[in-house]
Design a protein around this motif. Structure first.
Motif, PDB file in Angstrom:
ATOM      1  N   PHE A 299     -28.629   0.461   1.954  1.00 30.68           N
ATOM      2  CA  PHE A 299     -27.955  -0.290   0.894  1.00 30.68           C
ATOM      3  C   PHE A 299     -26.958  -1.252   1.539  1.00 30.68           C
ATOM      4  CE2 PHE A 299     -28.466   3.761  -1.841  1.00 30.68           C
ATOM      5  CZ  PHE A 299     -29.778   3.428  -2.106  1.00 30.68           C
ATOM      6  N   GLY A 300     -27.103  -2.508   1.282  1.00 33.84           N
ATOM      7  CA  GLY A 300     -26.205  -3.489   1.893  1.00 33.84           C
ATOM      8  C   GLY A 300     -24.758  -3.241   1.498  1.00 33.84           C
ATOM      9  N   LEU A 301     -23.894  -3.101   2.481  1.00 31.81           N
ATOM     10  CA  LEU A 301     -22.494  -2.782   2.208  1.00 31.81           C
ATOM     11  C   LEU A 301     -21.813  -3.883   1.414  1.00 31.81           C
ATOM     12  CD1 LEU A 301     -20.106  -0.873   2.633  1.00 31.81           C
ATOM     13  CD2 LEU A 301     -19.659  -2.021   4.806  1.00 31.81           C
ATOM     14  N   GLN A 302     -21.949  -5.106   1.871  1.00 28.11           N
ATOM     15  CA  GLN A 302     -21.279  -6.223   1.200  1.00 28.11           C
ATOM     16  C   GLN A 302     -22.042  -6.677  -0.039  1.00 28.11           C
ATOM     17  OE1 GLN A 302     -18.327  -7.123   2.128  1.00 28.11           O
ATOM     18  NE2 GLN A 302     -18.283  -5.950   4.033  1.00 28.11           N
ATOM     19  N   GLU A 303     -23.381  -6.627   0.042  1.00 28.77           N
ATOM     20  CA  GLU A 303     -24.200  -7.169  -1.047  1.00 28.77           C
ATOM     21  C   GLU A 303     -24.321  -6.212  -2.229  1.00 28.77           C
ATOM     22  OE1 GLU A 303     -25.284  -6.637   2.010  1.00 28.77           O
ATOM     23  OE2 GLU A 303     -25.171  -8.636   2.918  1.00 28.77           O
ATOM     24  N   ARG A 304     -24.254  -4.878  -1.976  1.00 26.92           N
ATOM     25  CA  ARG A 304     -24.543  -3.925  -3.039  1.00 26.92           C
ATOM     26  C   ARG A 304     -23.475  -2.845  -3.188  1.00 26.92           C
ATOM     27  NH1 ARG A 304     -27.419  -4.847  -7.111  1.00 26.92           N
ATOM     28  NH2 ARG A 304     -29.262  -5.418  -5.901  1.00 26.92           N
ATOM     29  N   VAL A 305     -23.127  -2.168  -2.099  1.00 32.22           N
ATOM     30  CA  VAL A 305     -22.267  -0.976  -2.201  1.00 32.22           C
ATOM     31  C   VAL A 305     -20.886  -1.333  -2.746  1.00 32.22           C
ATOM     32  CG1 VAL A 305     -21.185   0.896  -0.914  1.00 32.22           C
ATOM     33  CG2 VAL A 305     -23.524   0.187  -0.354  1.00 32.22           C
ATOM     34  N   LYS A 306     -20.212  -2.260  -2.118  1.00 33.06           N
ATOM     35  CA  LYS A 306     -18.860  -2.599  -2.568  1.00 33.06           C
ATOM     36  C   LYS A 306     -18.834  -3.166  -3.992  1.00 33.06           C
ATOM     37  CE  LYS A 306     -16.664  -3.217   1.941  1.00 33.06           C
ATOM     38  NZ  LYS A 306     -15.920  -4.130   2.847  1.00 33.06           N
ATOM     39  N   PRO A 307     -19.755  -4.071  -4.359  1.00 31.80           N
ATOM     40  CA  PRO A 307     -19.774  -4.525  -5.756  1.00 31.80           C
ATOM     41  C   PRO A 307     -20.024  -3.391  -6.745  1.00 31.80           C
ATOM     42  CG  PRO A 307     -21.003  -6.054  -4.379  1.00 31.80           C
ATOM     43  CD  PRO A 307     -20.680  -4.872  -3.520  1.00 31.80           C
ATOM     44  N   ASN A 308     -20.846  -2.414  -6.379  1.00 31.14           N
ATOM     45  CA  ASN A 308     -21.099  -1.292  -7.293  1.00 31.14           C
ATOM     46  C   ASN A 308     -19.856  -0.444  -7.494  1.00 31.14           C
ATOM     47  OD1 ASN A 308     -23.708  -2.079  -7.663  1.00 31.14           O
ATOM     48  ND2 ASN A 308     -24.655  -0.325  -6.671  1.00 31.14           N
ATOM     49  N   ILE A 309     -19.113  -0.229  -6.443  1.00 32.81           N
ATOM     50  CA  ILE A 309     -17.868   0.535  -6.577  1.00 32.81           C
ATOM     51  C   ILE A 309     -16.903  -0.188  -7.507  1.00 32.81           C
ATOM     52  CG2 ILE A 309     -15.839   1.399  -5.341  1.00 32.81           C
ATOM     53  CD1 ILE A 309     -18.382   3.022  -4.881  1.00 32.81           C
ATOM     54  N   GLN A 310     -16.811  -1.477  -7.371  1.00 31.41           N
ATOM     55  CA  GLN A 310     -15.939  -2.250  -8.258  1.00 31.41           C
ATOM     56  C   GLN A 310     -16.422  -2.182  -9.703  1.00 31.41           C
ATOM     57  OE1 GLN A 310     -13.001  -3.590  -7.349  1.00 31.41           O
ATOM     58  NE2 GLN A 310     -13.451  -2.652  -5.346  1.00 31.41           N
ATOM     59  N   SER A 311     -17.744  -2.164  -9.894  1.00 33.45           N
ATOM     60  CA  SER A 311     -18.282  -2.056 -11.257  1.00 33.45           C
ATOM     61  C   SER A 311     -17.930  -0.708 -11.876  1.00 33.45           C
ATOM     62  CB  SER A 311     -19.799  -2.240 -11.234  1.00 33.45           C
ATOM     63  OG  SER A 311     -20.144  -3.552 -10.831  1.00 33.45           O
ATOM     64  N   LEU A 312     -18.005   0.363 -11.092  1.00 30.28           N
ATOM     65  CA  LEU A 312     -17.646   1.690 -11.613  1.00 30.28           C
ATOM     66  C   LEU A 312     -16.185   1.727 -12.049  1.00 30.28           C
ATOM     67  CD1 LEU A 312     -19.478   3.992  -9.028  1.00 30.28           C
ATOM     68  CD2 LEU A 312     -20.092   3.632 -11.421  1.00 30.28           C
ATOM     69  N   LEU A 313     -15.329   1.139 -11.256  1.00 32.57           N
ATOM     70  CA  LEU A 313     -13.913   1.112 -11.616  1.00 32.57           C
ATOM     71  C   LEU A 313     -13.700   0.282 -12.882  1.00 32.57           C
ATOM     72  CD1 LEU A 313     -12.338   0.614  -8.065  1.00 32.57           C
ATOM     73  CD2 LEU A 313     -12.436   2.729  -9.410  1.00 32.57           C
ATOM     74  N   LYS A 314     -14.479  -0.777 -12.994  1.00 34.39           N
ATOM     75  CA  LYS A 314     -14.371  -1.637 -14.169  1.00 34.39           C
ATOM     76  C   LYS A 314     -14.790  -0.907 -15.432  1.00 34.39           C
ATOM     77  CE  LYS A 314     -16.140  -6.050 -15.941  1.00 34.39           C
ATOM     78  NZ  LYS A 314     -17.032  -7.213 -15.651  1.00 34.39           N
ATOM     79  N   PHE A 315     -15.717   0.034 -15.323  1.00 25.86           N
ATOM     80  CA  PHE A 315     -16.183   0.795 -16.483  1.00 25.86           C
ATOM     81  C   PHE A 315     -15.480   2.149 -16.594  1.00 25.86           C
ATOM     82  CE2 PHE A 315     -19.341  -2.437 -16.484  1.00 25.86           C
ATOM     83  CZ  PHE A 315     -19.824  -2.507 -17.783  1.00 25.86           C
ATOM     84  N   HIS A 316     -14.212   2.165 -16.174  1.00 24.91           N
ATOM     85  CA  HIS A 316     -13.290   3.283 -16.443  1.00 24.91           C
ATOM     86  C   HIS A 316     -13.617   4.557 -15.673  1.00 24.91           C
ATOM     87  CE1 HIS A 316     -11.569   0.844 -19.649  1.00 24.91           C
ATOM     88  NE2 HIS A 316     -12.810   0.602 -20.057  1.00 24.91           N
TER      89      HIS A 316
END
Length: 520
Positions: A299-316
């Motif tokens: 899983f690309g760290l910059q392309e996928r992993v980090k954006p997904n973590i930010q999305s989880l935080l965004k959805f509470h």
């Protein structure tokens, strides 16, 4: 009168004369007889003969040389105009260029762009090139595939392609996968079996990959045949062992995800591991996740992993629960969250009336909800409502234990029937502890309920079920029930399960301090 006599006999002398005739005229020497009437005339003739003989021989030598020169010159002139005349370098160069033009015209006629073939050694004739193209077609490669890597046309069928294909076949690479194999790594047709391919296969076997698994590894990741043994392959394995991956697990790990062999430590693996540590997952727990799910390294760290973590935080999803979320469902790091999260949130709100914060709690307790199909969720919600629970109670149960949306419905029905008839408890008990449905009816619920019934104890479902068998036996020895133990919360994922030592684990001899400049 004085008589003078001689004891030696004087033979008549013969003079050999060569006439100057043309070289191509057959002639024989003429003999001229001379008599010797007197001694004085004999001496004069003798001297004359000796003077004339060298001149005669010199003349003959000159004539012979002239004949040879004329003969060689004539033959040379005749040879230069013969059938076996060697072409000049310029003629050879022009002929080679003309042949290449004809080969290029043939390639263009069938749709192949030969622009990248300049400087590459190609067949002299169109017939040989047609043979190569036909052979590639038999392997399943199309004109588009050849255009993607036109250098494959420089491979000889007999010298390059057939030996490589025979070797792959002996290893066990299936014919059904060969076309995709060559599309992904056509450079293998240039390789030497002895120099390039065999050493890589031997290295893979040294990594505890079973011989029967070697062809599967090559089918999954044919590019591995082009790697240097002392480069990325060795450093990536060494680093994984250094962070705690058991050496005995390396073979199975590489069999399931051989792409690890092509990952650079400094650019891919190490930053990924360190980022998970920053999120709160211990390094040893990361090693265990990689053992069980090695593909997460892809899983690309910059392309996928980090954006997904930010999305989880965004959805509470709370930051403190991220380690648990990832440990429960490592796939969440590679899912396209931008498309999944909004649709699942809206869907859950439509069937149980959940809030945005509720959706965050659901993800924390069961992150698989992001990938759960809608049809099973609807069936489970309908079942709970059929059991008599209100919409609000269903919402509380789902938020408290999202697993009730994914369990086997038949098992849930049997457990509820036992709860209703034998245990005779109110529905509110299930609302307070919906995890009741996650315990085995025969293995846990029935035996424990029978014991407390015999002892006449009154307890909550959480006190009854949310403990190990050893802890439950201790509770059965109590005279009274501890009220603090009555307030046991819902079960949640325990990170310590990933940190438990294994008896078969061996200590690592590798250092995890690698630089960014690891070899290719």
């Amino acid at each position: 009168m004085k008589v003078i006599s001689y004891n030696r006999n004087i033979n008549p002398s013969f003079l050999l004369i060569n006439h100057e005739l043309p070289s191509n005229t057959f002639h024989r020497p003429r003999l001229i007889s001379t008599s010797a009437p007197s001694i004085s005339s004999f001496n004069m003739r003798k001297n004359d003969l000796m003077m004339r003989l060298p001149c005669c021989f010199a003349t003959r030598a000159a004539l012979s040389s002239s004949v040879k020169t004329d003969t060689y010159s004539g033959s040379k002139k005749q040879k230069s105009s013969s059938f076996y005349t060697h072409p000049s370098l310029l003629e050879m160069k022009n002929e080679k260029a003309a042949n290449r033009v004809r080969v290029y015209e043939f390639l263009r006629s069938i749709g192949i762009v030969p622009d990248e073939l300049d400087g590459l050694e190609l067949p002299v004739t169109v017939e040989v090139m047609r043979e190569r193209v036909d052979f590639l077609h038999k392997l399943g490669l199309t004109i588009e595939d050849i255009n993607n890597y036109p250098l494959v046309l420089g491979c000889s069928v007999k010298k390059n392609m057939i030996p490589v294909l025979d070797y792959l076949g002996k290893l066990g690479v299936r014919k059904s996968t060969l076309t995709d194999f060559l599309r992904r790594y056509p450079q293998v047709l240039h390789a030497s079996v002895v120099v390039d391919l065999a050493p890589v296969v031997k290295y893979l076997q040294g990594m505890d990959i079973k011989p029967n698994d070697i062809p599967r590894v090559l089918e999954k990741y044919p590019e591995v045949l082009g790697f240097k043994l002392e480069g990325t392959m060795s450093t990536s394995v060494a680093y994984l062992v250094g962070i705690g991956v058991a050496r005995r697990e390396i073979g199975g790990l590489l069999t399931r995800y051989p792409e690890i062999l092509g990952m650079r430590v400094g650019r891919v693996i190490k930053p990924f591991v360190e980022y998970l540590e920053v999120l709160g997952i211990p390094r040893l727990a990361v090693a265990r996740l990689i053992e069980k799910h090695p593909h997460i390294l892809g899983f690309g760290l910059q392309e996928r992993v980090k954006p997904n973590i930010q999305s989880l935080l965004k959805f509470h999803v709370r930051e403190t629960t991220l380690p648990s979320v990832i440990a429960q469902y490592p796939e969440i790091l590679g899912i396209d969250m931008e498309a999944k999260l909004p649709s699942q949130q809206e869907f859950l709100n439509s069937i149980i009336g959940s809030t945005h914060e509720d959706f965050g709690r659901v993800i924390e307790k069961m992150p698989q909800i992001i990938s759960l199909s809608k049809a099973p969720v609807v069936k489970h919600v309908d079942f709970l409502k059929e059991c008599g629970f209100s919409s609000e109670q269903v919402r509380e149960m789902v938020v408290g234990c999202p697993q009730v949306l994914a369990l086997n419905l038949d098992i849930m029905k049997k457990s509820f029937e036992y709860f209703k008839t034998t245990m005779a408890r109110p529905l509110e008990d299930l609302v307070a502890f919906p995890a009741f449905f996650t315990y085995g009816l025969e293995s846990t619920i029935k035996p424990r309920h029978k014991k407390i019934a015999e002892k006449g104890l009154k307890c909550s479902l959480a006190w009854l079920l949310n403990c190990s068998d050893e802890k439950f036996d201790q509770r059965m020895s109590y005279d009274i029930i501890d009220m603090e133990e009555m307030e046991v919360g819902e079960s949640s994922f325990d990170m310590n399960t990933l940190l438990e030592p294994r008896n078969d684990e061996s200590a690592s001899d590798y250092d995890d301090d690698y630089s960014e400049d690891d070899n290719v």
